[in-house]
Design a protein around this motif. Structure first.
Motif, PDB file in Angstrom:
ATOM      1  N   ARG A  32       0.806  -1.224   0.000  1.00  0.00           N
ATOM      2  CA  ARG A  32       0.000   0.000   0.000  1.00  0.00           C
ATOM      3  C   ARG A  32       0.843   1.280   0.000  1.00  0.00           C
ATOM      4  NH1 ARG A  32      -3.320  -3.760  -0.266  1.00  0.00           N
ATOM      5  NH2 ARG A  32      -5.365  -3.784   0.722  1.00  0.00           N
ATOM      6  N   VAL A  33       2.096   1.196  -0.382  1.00  0.00           N
ATOM      7  CA  VAL A  33       2.961   2.370  -0.467  1.00  0.00           C
ATOM      8  C   VAL A  33       3.469   2.497  -1.902  1.00  0.00           C
ATOM      9  CG1 VAL A  33       5.082   3.476   0.344  1.00  0.00           C
ATOM     10  CG2 VAL A  33       3.666   2.167   1.942  1.00  0.00           C
ATOM     11  N   MET A 115      -8.781  -8.272 -10.632  1.00  0.00           N
ATOM     12  CA  MET A 115      -9.408  -6.959 -10.634  1.00  0.00           C
ATOM     13  C   MET A 115      -9.838  -6.540  -9.233  1.00  0.00           C
ATOM     14  SD  MET A 115     -12.611  -5.694 -13.004  1.00  0.00           S
ATOM     15  CE  MET A 115     -13.837  -6.768 -12.246  1.00  0.00           C
ATOM     16  N   VAL A 116      -9.433  -5.339  -8.838  1.00  0.00           N
ATOM     17  CA  VAL A 116      -9.870  -4.730  -7.585  1.00  0.00           C
ATOM     18  C   VAL A 116     -10.577  -3.436  -7.950  1.00  0.00           C
ATOM     19  CG1 VAL A 116      -9.181  -3.785  -5.351  1.00  0.00           C
ATOM     20  CG2 VAL A 116      -7.907  -5.717  -6.340  1.00  0.00           C
ATOM     21  N   ASP A 117     -11.861  -3.347  -7.664  1.00  0.00           N
ATOM     22  CA  ASP A 117     -12.674  -2.199  -8.076  1.00  0.00           C
ATOM     23  C   ASP A 117     -12.909  -1.270  -6.889  1.00  0.00           C
ATOM     24  OD1 ASP A 117     -14.362  -0.387  -9.229  1.00  0.00           O
ATOM     25  OD2 ASP A 117     -15.889  -1.839  -9.823  1.00  0.00           O
ATOM     26  N   THR A 118     -12.268  -0.107  -6.891  1.00  0.00           N
ATOM     27  CA  THR A 118     -12.439   0.841  -5.786  1.00  0.00           C
ATOM     28  C   THR A 118     -13.839   1.438  -5.759  1.00  0.00           C
ATOM     29  OG1 THR A 118     -11.448   2.563  -7.180  1.00  0.00           O
ATOM     30  CG2 THR A 118     -10.004   1.450  -5.599  1.00  0.00           C
ATOM     31  N   LEU A 119     -14.517   1.465  -6.894  1.00  0.00           N
ATOM     32  CA  LEU A 119     -15.898   1.948  -6.887  1.00  0.00           C
ATOM     33  C   LEU A 119     -16.777   1.012  -6.067  1.00  0.00           C
ATOM     34  CD1 LEU A 119     -18.099   3.877  -7.834  1.00  0.00           C
ATOM     35  CD2 LEU A 119     -18.286   2.532  -9.948  1.00  0.00           C
ATOM     36  N   ASP A 155      -4.823  10.463 -12.581  1.00  0.00           N
ATOM     37  CA  ASP A 155      -5.954   9.818 -11.915  1.00  0.00           C
ATOM     38  C   ASP A 155      -5.516   8.545 -11.191  1.00  0.00           C
ATOM     39  OD1 ASP A 155      -7.441  11.850 -12.922  1.00  0.00           O
ATOM     40  OD2 ASP A 155      -8.737  10.629 -14.190  1.00  0.00           O
ATOM     41  N   ALA A 156      -4.562   7.811 -11.759  1.00  0.00           N
ATOM     42  CA  ALA A 156      -4.043   6.613 -11.084  1.00  0.00           C
ATOM     43  C   ALA A 156      -3.306   7.002  -9.802  1.00  0.00           C
ATOM     44  CB  ALA A 156      -3.118   5.838 -12.010  1.00  0.00           C
ATOM     45  N   GLN A 157      -2.566   8.110  -9.836  1.00  0.00           N
ATOM     46  CA  GLN A 157      -1.853   8.569  -8.639  1.00  0.00           C
ATOM     47  C   GLN A 157      -2.830   9.017  -7.555  1.00  0.00           C
ATOM     48  OE1 GLN A 157       0.510  11.463 -10.758  1.00  0.00           O
ATOM     49  NE2 GLN A 157       2.344  10.168 -10.699  1.00  0.00           N
ATOM     50  N   LEU A 158      -3.887   9.715  -7.955  1.00  0.00           N
ATOM     51  CA  LEU A 158      -4.911  10.121  -6.991  1.00  0.00           C
ATOM     52  C   LEU A 158      -5.627   8.891  -6.436  1.00  0.00           C
ATOM     53  CD1 LEU A 158      -6.499  13.190  -8.840  1.00  0.00           C
ATOM     54  CD2 LEU A 158      -4.901  13.242  -6.926  1.00  0.00           C
ATOM     55  N   LEU A 159      -5.951   7.954  -7.312  1.00  0.00           N
ATOM     56  CA  LEU A 159      -6.667   6.759  -6.883  1.00  0.00           C
ATOM     57  C   LEU A 159      -5.821   5.923  -5.924  1.00  0.00           C
ATOM     58  CD1 LEU A 159      -9.197   5.020  -7.097  1.00  0.00           C
ATOM     59  CD2 LEU A 159      -8.151   3.866  -9.055  1.00  0.00           C
ATOM     60  N   ALA A 160      -4.505   5.914  -6.125  1.00  0.00           N
ATOM     61  CA  ALA A 160      -3.637   5.160  -5.214  1.00  0.00           C
ATOM     62  C   ALA A 160      -3.790   5.671  -3.785  1.00  0.00           C
ATOM     63  CB  ALA A 160      -2.182   5.270  -5.670  1.00  0.00           C
ATOM     64  N   GLN A 161      -3.888   6.998  -3.624  1.00  0.00           N
ATOM     65  CA  GLN A 161      -4.057   7.569  -2.288  1.00  0.00           C
ATOM     66  C   GLN A 161      -5.449   7.263  -1.737  1.00  0.00           C
ATOM     67  OE1 GLN A 161      -2.363  11.706  -1.872  1.00  0.00           O
ATOM     68  NE2 GLN A 161      -2.060  11.499  -4.087  1.00  0.00           N
ATOM     69  N   VAL A 162      -6.460   7.349  -2.595  1.00  0.00           N
ATOM     70  CA  VAL A 162      -7.824   7.035  -2.170  1.00  0.00           C
ATOM     71  C   VAL A 162      -7.928   5.560  -1.777  1.00  0.00           C
ATOM     72  CG1 VAL A 162     -10.192   6.766  -3.005  1.00  0.00           C
ATOM     73  CG2 VAL A 162      -8.938   8.879  -3.469  1.00  0.00           C
ATOM     74  N   TYR A 163      -7.291   4.698  -2.529  1.00  0.00           N
ATOM     75  CA  TYR A 163      -7.330   3.253  -2.270  1.00  0.00           C
ATOM     76  C   TYR A 163      -6.758   2.940  -0.892  1.00  0.00           C
ATOM     77  CZ  TYR A 163      -6.192  -1.731  -2.902  1.00  0.00           C
ATOM     78  OH  TYR A 163      -6.086  -3.088  -2.760  1.00  0.00           O
ATOM     79  N   THR A 167      -8.986   1.270   2.233  1.00  0.00           N
ATOM     80  CA  THR A 167      -8.613  -0.043   2.765  1.00  0.00           C
ATOM     81  C   THR A 167      -7.941   0.040   4.118  1.00  0.00           C
ATOM     82  OG1 THR A 167      -6.565   0.070   1.448  1.00  0.00           O
ATOM     83  CG2 THR A 167      -8.422  -1.125   0.494  1.00  0.00           C
ATOM     84  N   GLY A 168      -8.159   1.151   4.832  1.00  0.00           N
ATOM     85  CA  GLY A 168      -7.711   1.195   6.217  1.00  0.00           C
ATOM     86  C   GLY A 168      -6.726   2.277   6.570  1.00  0.00           C
ATOM     87  N   GLY A 169      -6.270   3.072   5.606  1.00  0.00           N
ATOM     88  CA  GLY A 169      -5.372   4.166   5.939  1.00  0.00           C
ATOM     89  C   GLY A 169      -3.913   3.796   5.829  1.00  0.00           C
ATOM     90  N   ARG A 170      -3.060   4.777   6.082  1.00  0.00           N
ATOM     91  CA  ARG A 170      -1.624   4.627   5.863  1.00  0.00           C
ATOM     92  C   ARG A 170      -0.990   3.542   6.711  1.00  0.00           C
ATOM     93  NH1 ARG A 170       0.049   6.259   1.105  1.00  0.00           N
ATOM     94  NH2 ARG A 170      -0.956   8.209   0.579  1.00  0.00           N
ATOM     95  N   GLN A 171      -1.565   3.245   7.878  1.00  0.00           N
ATOM     96  CA  GLN A 171      -0.916   2.299   8.778  1.00  0.00           C
ATOM     97  C   GLN A 171      -0.766   0.924   8.150  1.00  0.00           C
ATOM     98  OE1 GLN A 171      -1.713   2.642  12.983  1.00  0.00           O
ATOM     99  NE2 GLN A 171      -2.021   0.447  13.104  1.00  0.00           N
TER     100      GLN A 171
END
Length: 234
Positions: A32-33, A115-119, A155-163, A167-171
Motif C-alpha cells: 500500500r505504499v 481486478m480490484v474495483d475501488t468503486l 488519476d491513477a496517482q490520486l486513486l492510489a491515495q484514495v485506495y 482499505t484502512g489508511g496509511r498504517q
C-alpha cells in the motif's frame, strides 16, 4: 504485496463499438505504499477523436497523431503489471479496454480475478455518499487541484491515495501494528452493579422560605417594579 493502480482514457465507452485506448497510466504499490515506479503512454487509436471524449481528457487527434499504437507498448505494459492485482475505479470498464486491446494483439487476457474495483469498495464502505474520484478525494483530503481534465497517470496517482484510505489508511502500508487475533471468549466480563436510586430532590420553596422572601421584598425601598400593593399605587 505488490499491486498496480491504473487508469485509462479512451475515445468512448464501447470497445466492441469501435472505441480504443488513447492513454494508460499505472502506479506500482508495495504494501500500500507507492514505490515511484510508473508506466505511462499515450496511444494513437487510428480513429478520429469524438468531441465529447476530447472534452473529458483533452487529447486531440493532432496530439495523438505521432504516438505509437497499443501493440508497440504491449510487451512493456505486460512486463510492468506482471501478475499483480490491478486496482481501478469502475475497474470493469478499464479491464474491458485493456483486454480488448490485448486480444487484438493476440496476447493472453488479464484475468478478471486480479481486478480490484475501488468503486465497489466505496459503495460498500460509504453507502449513500458520492463515489466519484473527485468526491472520494475530497472526503479523504487528497489534493486534486491539478485535476483540471481527466488524465490516466494523474488519476491513477490520486486513486492510489484514495485506495489506501478505503482499505484502512496509511498504517496498513507502513506495517506499524502486527495483526493480532483476539479470542473474545477469553476476555473476562466484569459486571458493574448500579448504586441504589437517589430519592428525587425537591426544588420548590418551603412555606418558611416564601414567608422570608415576602418580608424581604416588603422591606425594599422604591423597587424598580413599583409598589407590590395595587391599592398603595393608586
Amino acid at each position: 504485496m505488490r499491486e498496480i493502480v491504473f487508469d485509462t482514457e479512451t475515445t468512448g465507452l464501447s470497445f466492441p463499438g469501435g472505441d480504443r485506448l488513447v492513454e494508460i497510466g499505472c502506479v506500482e504499490m508495495v504494501n500500500r505504499v507507492e514505490t515511484g515506479r510508473v508506466f505511462h503512454v499515450y496511444l494513437n487509436p487510428d480513429r478520429a477523436m469524438p468531441a465529447e471524449a476530447q472534452a473529458v481528457h483533452g487529447l486531440s487527434d493532432a496530439f495523438l497523431a505521432d504516438k505509437k499504437r497499443f501493440h508497440d507498448h504491449c510487451e512493456e505494459l505486460l512486463d510492468f503489471i506482471g501478475d499483480a492485482p490491478m486496482v481501478a475505479h469502475n475497474a470493469g470498464f478499464d479491464f474491458a479496454f485493456i483486454n480488448g486491446e490485448l486480444g487484438r494483439c493476440g496476447k493472453p487476457l488479464v484475468c478478471t480475478t486480479r481486478m480490484v474495483d475501488t468503486l465497489a469498495i466505496a459503495r460498500q464502505r460509504l453507502p449513500g455518499a458520492k463515489h466519484t474520484l473527485d468526491a472520494l478525494c475530497s472526503r479523504f483530503g487528497v489534493d486534486r487541484s491539478r485535476r483540471v481534465l481527466h488524465g490516466a497517470l494523474l488519476d491513477a496517482q490520486l486513486l492510489a491515495q484514495v485506495y489506501v484510505e478505503l482499505t484502512g489508511g496509511r498504517q496498513i502500508g507502513l506495517g506499524l501494528v502486527a495483526e493480532t487475533i483476539v479470542d473474545a471468549a477469553a476476555i473476562p466480563i466484569t459486571v458493574v452493579s448500579r448504586p441504589p436510586a437517589r430519592p428525587p430532590r425537591v426544588f420548590s420553596a418551603s412555606p418558611a422560605e416564601l414567608e422570608r422572601h415576602a418580608t424581604f421584598v416588603a422591606g425594599l425601598k422604591d423597587p424598580l417594579w413599583g409598589p407590590a400593593d395595587p391599592v398603595a399605587a393608586s
